[in-house]
Every structure is written in structure tokens, then in C-alpha cells.
Design a protein around this motif. Structure first.
Motif, short mmCIF file in Angstrom:
data_model
loop_
_atom_site.label_atom_id
_atom_site.label_comp_id
_atom_site.label_asym_id
_atom_site.label_seq_id
_atom_site.Cartn_x
_atom_site.Cartn_y
_atom_site.Cartn_z
N PRO A 1 -15.89 -6.96 -48.15
CA PRO A 1 -15.17 -7.12 -46.88
C PRO A 1 -14.88 -8.58 -46.58
O PRO A 1 -15.68 -9.47 -46.88
N ALA A 2 -13.73 -8.82 -45.96
CA ALA A 2 -13.29 -10.19 -45.70
C ALA A 2 -12.67 -10.30 -44.32
O ALA A 2 -12.04 -9.36 -43.82
N VAL A 3 -12.85 -11.46 -43.71
CA VAL A 3 -12.14 -11.82 -42.49
C VAL A 3 -10.95 -12.67 -42.91
O VAL A 3 -11.13 -13.71 -43.57
N VAL A 4 -9.74 -12.25 -42.56
CA VAL A 4 -8.53 -12.96 -42.98
C VAL A 4 -7.73 -13.36 -41.75
O VAL A 4 -7.48 -12.53 -40.87
N ARG A 5 -7.38 -14.64 -41.67
CA ARG A 5 -6.56 -15.14 -40.57
C ARG A 5 -5.33 -15.82 -41.14
O ARG A 5 -5.43 -16.79 -41.90
N ASP A 6 -4.16 -15.31 -40.79
CA ASP A 6 -2.89 -15.83 -41.29
C ASP A 6 -2.90 -16.01 -42.81
O ASP A 6 -2.43 -17.01 -43.34
N GLY A 7 -3.47 -15.04 -43.50
CA GLY A 7 -3.44 -15.03 -44.96
C GLY A 7 -4.55 -15.79 -45.65
O GLY A 7 -4.63 -15.78 -46.87
N LEU A 8 -5.43 -16.44 -44.89
CA LEU A 8 -6.53 -17.21 -45.46
C LEU A 8 -7.84 -16.50 -45.18
O LEU A 8 -8.13 -16.13 -44.03
N VAL A 9 -8.65 -16.29 -46.21
CA VAL A 9 -9.98 -15.70 -46.02
C VAL A 9 -10.87 -16.74 -45.37
O VAL A 9 -11.10 -17.82 -45.94
N VAL A 10 -11.39 -16.42 -44.18
CA VAL A 10 -12.18 -17.38 -43.41
C VAL A 10 -13.61 -16.92 -43.22
O VAL A 10 -14.40 -17.59 -42.53
N GLY A 11 -13.98 -15.79 -43.80
CA GLY A 11 -15.34 -15.32 -43.65
C GLY A 11 -15.52 -13.96 -44.27
O GLY A 11 -14.61 -13.39 -44.88
N THR A 12 -16.72 -13.43 -44.09
CA THR A 12 -17.03 -12.09 -44.55
C THR A 12 -17.68 -11.34 -43.40
O THR A 12 -18.02 -11.92 -42.36
N TRP A 13 -17.84 -10.03 -43.55
CA TRP A 13 -18.44 -9.24 -42.48
C TRP A 13 -19.09 -8.00 -43.07
O TRP A 13 -18.83 -7.63 -44.20
N ARG A 14 -19.98 -7.40 -42.30
CA ARG A 14 -20.69 -6.22 -42.74
C ARG A 14 -20.36 -5.06 -41.82
O ARG A 14 -20.81 -5.02 -40.67
N PRO A 15 -19.57 -4.09 -42.29
CA PRO A 15 -19.22 -2.95 -41.44
C PRO A 15 -20.40 -2.01 -41.24
O PRO A 15 -21.27 -1.89 -42.09
N GLY A 16 -20.39 -1.31 -40.12
CA GLY A 16 -21.33 -0.22 -39.89
C GLY A 16 -22.72 -0.69 -39.54
O GLY A 16 -23.05 -1.87 -39.52
N GLY A 17 -23.57 0.30 -39.22
CA GLY A 17 -24.96 0.01 -38.93
C GLY A 17 -25.16 -0.78 -37.66
O GLY A 17 -25.98 -1.69 -37.59
#
Length: 314
Positions: A289-305
Motif C-alpha cells: 500500500p502507498a500514499v500518493v500525492r500528485d503522482g509521487l509516493v509520499v508514504g505507506t499505510w496499513r489498511p484494516g484492523g
């Protein structure tokens, strides 16, 4: 053709191309995204959610209503696509899937005579949706000796799909006959595939198309030449009438694992800093999973739980 597009502007243009608003619904989003990578059912739902279609029941309904199916297509990987498009897509990718799996099928005892007998019997077993185990049991009852254990059933299903006999018709999965569908638009299937890719990921070049499709650079160049695309910078093209997004606030999305946005380009370095690449692309084909802002990956995230956990580095 205009001049060179700066990196930030290119990233933003691609982001808005991929996540632009459009017709609602699972099939419409699957076409607009040029297929959703579908080896993981939860990943499909995340891809849809990032594009405005939420709720697992919508995927189930789209399958049940015959609007979408999934099969082994781009890069030989399972993709969810509109049912109306799976037949011509199979015509493009099926021969490569067949050729690419030949050695492994032989190792699993799936020789040519057995495969041909299986293809002859499978249509009668598909009169109602069937599980893989059910299909294998039916084949064995009719004298087609497929080993029910190990990888042979999976490789047989992929082969039958590539030969145009069946596709997956639900998340569980169950299998159904390959539906009839429309013919490719003018220019042929390769040209339409290039338009799909440019419409989902543009601006793009033949090298991006070759990586995304798995068809190779020669085929990609031929497809781009026939597709009627418009070159907006050296080596980068879009659909006719497409233009850069208007000025506005940054567009941000939380992308789930295997999101197709991160699989459409030859080189991810434009969107993913090499210092953080292993946190998203862990190797072995895994896309986290990735956080994307205006086409640039700026972080990661953990879905669920519980509350979604976001870790930003930019």
C-alpha cells in the motif's frame, strides 16, 4: 508536439489521468483503469475504492450480473476487466500465456493430448458456474486424469482461459465460459490496447506500454503507431483531446496493494524515490500500500484492523 514536460507536471498529469472522475460502476472503472490487477480480491476492492467505487457487494454484484470477469492477461497476471472486452484481450495475451507456461505444464503432467481432451470436456462442465475443484473432479470422472493436488489445476485453468474456453466469474473463484464480446475498435486489438493504456496512464511512451502489457517493445511501437495517439512531449503520448489537468489543490489517494497505478510505467523512479522503493516494491512482484500525492509516493499505510495507519516520508 510540445517541449519537455517537467517531472512534477508529468507526475500530476498522470495522477489526474488515472484518478479522473468518470462513469460510476465496477465495469466502467475497470475499463478506465485498463484493467485491475486481481490476484487478490481485497486488492481489487482497494483499487476500486481509490477510484470512487466502495463496498465489496458492488464487486460481487458486477460479477453476478456478468458485467465483469477476470482472466490472465497483461503480463500473464490475473486482471479484472469488463466482460465485453475479455475475448479480444484474450486474443492478444492468450498465445503468450500458453507459450510461457508450456514447460511448467509438462512438468506437472499436463501434456498436449491431456490438454486437448480437457478442452473438449470443459464446456459441458461449465453449463453452470463451477469451482476449480469441481471442474477437476468432473474431468477425472470423464477420464481426463488431472492431478487434483498441487499446481496442476491452476495451470490447467490458466491454459483453458488462454485458449478462450473459460474465465473467472466471481471472487471465490468460480469459472464460466468466456463470454462473447465486442470487436476491437479501428486499428485492431494492439492499437486499442495502446489506447487503453494511454487513457489510463498517459502521458506514456511505447516503453511504458511494453512494461505494462508484457508484449515487448517491438509490439509496443507497432501498437503506438496504429493507435492514433497525440505526442505531447518527446516520447510521450496521450489520447486525442487529452490535456494537462487544471490548476488546483494536490490530488491524494491511499492505494492498496498491487494498485495498477504503480504498474503502468517502465521506470517507477519518477514517482517513487529510490531511498524508499523497498518499502513499496518489496521484490517478488509484491506492491505494498502507498500514499500518493500528485503522482509521487509520499508514504505507506496499513489498511484494516482499526484506524488506517499512515506513515509519511514526504
Amino acid at each position: 508536439m510540445d517541449g519537455v514536460i517537467e517531472d512534477g507536471a508529468l507526475r500530476r498529469w498522470r495522477m489526474h489521468t488515472h484518478f479522473a472522475e468518470g462513469p460510476d460502476g465496477v465495469a466502467a472503472v475497470a475499463r478506465r483503469a485498463a484493467g485491475l490487477q486481481a490476484q487478490d480480491a481485497s486488492a481489487v476492492r482497494r483499487q476500486l475504492a481509490a477510484r470512487g467505487v466502495t463496498g465489496p457487494e458492488r464487486v460481487r454484484s458486477a460479477y453476478a450480473d456478468g458485467e465483469v470477469v477476470s482472466s490472465w492477461l497483461m503480463r500473464g497476471t490475473l486482471h479484472l476487466v469488463p466482460a465485453a472486452d475479455v475475448r479480444w484481450l484474450t486474443g492478444v495475451f492468450g498465445p503468450r500465456v500458453v507459450a510461457g507456461g508450456a514447460r511448467r505444464r509438462r512438468e506437472l503432467g499436463l501434456d498436449e493430448p491431456l490438454l486437448e481432451r480437457a478442452l473438449a470436456v470443459l464446456p459441458e462442465l461449465l453449463e453452470t458456474p463451477a469451482t476449480r475443484a469441481g471442474l477437476v473432479a468432473g474431468l477425472r470422472e470423464r477420464g481426463v486424469a488431472v492431478d487434483p493436488d498441487g499446481q496442476a489445476p491452476h495451470h490447467l485453468m490458466a491454459y483453458a482461459a488462454a485458449r478462450g474456453v473459460l474465465c473467472r466469474g466471481s471472487e471465490e473463484p468460480t469459472y464460466r465460459p468466456l463470454p462473447e464480446g465486442r470487436s476491437p475498435e479501428p486499428g485492431g486489438a494492439l492499437a486499442e490496447l495502446a489506447r487503453w493504456h494511454a487513457g489510463a496512464f498517459g502521458p506514456v511512451g511505447p516503453e511504458d506500454f511494453a512494461t505494462w502489457s508484457g508484449l515487448g517493445l517491438t509490439a509496443a511501437r507497432r501498437a503506438f503507431a496504429a493507435a492514433g495517439l497525440v505526442e505531447v512531449a518527446p516520447g510521450l503520448s496521450v489520447l486525442p483531446g487529452a490535456g494537462p489537468p487544471p490548476e488546483g489543490p494536490p490530488l491524494e489517494r491511499l492505494l492498496g496493494p498491487y494498485d495498477c497505478f504503480l504498474l503502468g510505467y517502465r521506470d517507477r523512479r519518477l514517482m517513487l524515490d529510490e531511498a524508499h522503493a523497498r518499502r513499496i516494491n518489496a521484490g517478488g512482484g509484491v506492491i505494498r500500500p502507498a500514499v500518493v500525492r500528485d503522482g509521487l509516493v509520499v508514504g505507506t499505510w496499513r489498511p484494516g484492523g482499526g484506524p488506517d495507519t499512515v506513515e509519511r516520508w514526504a
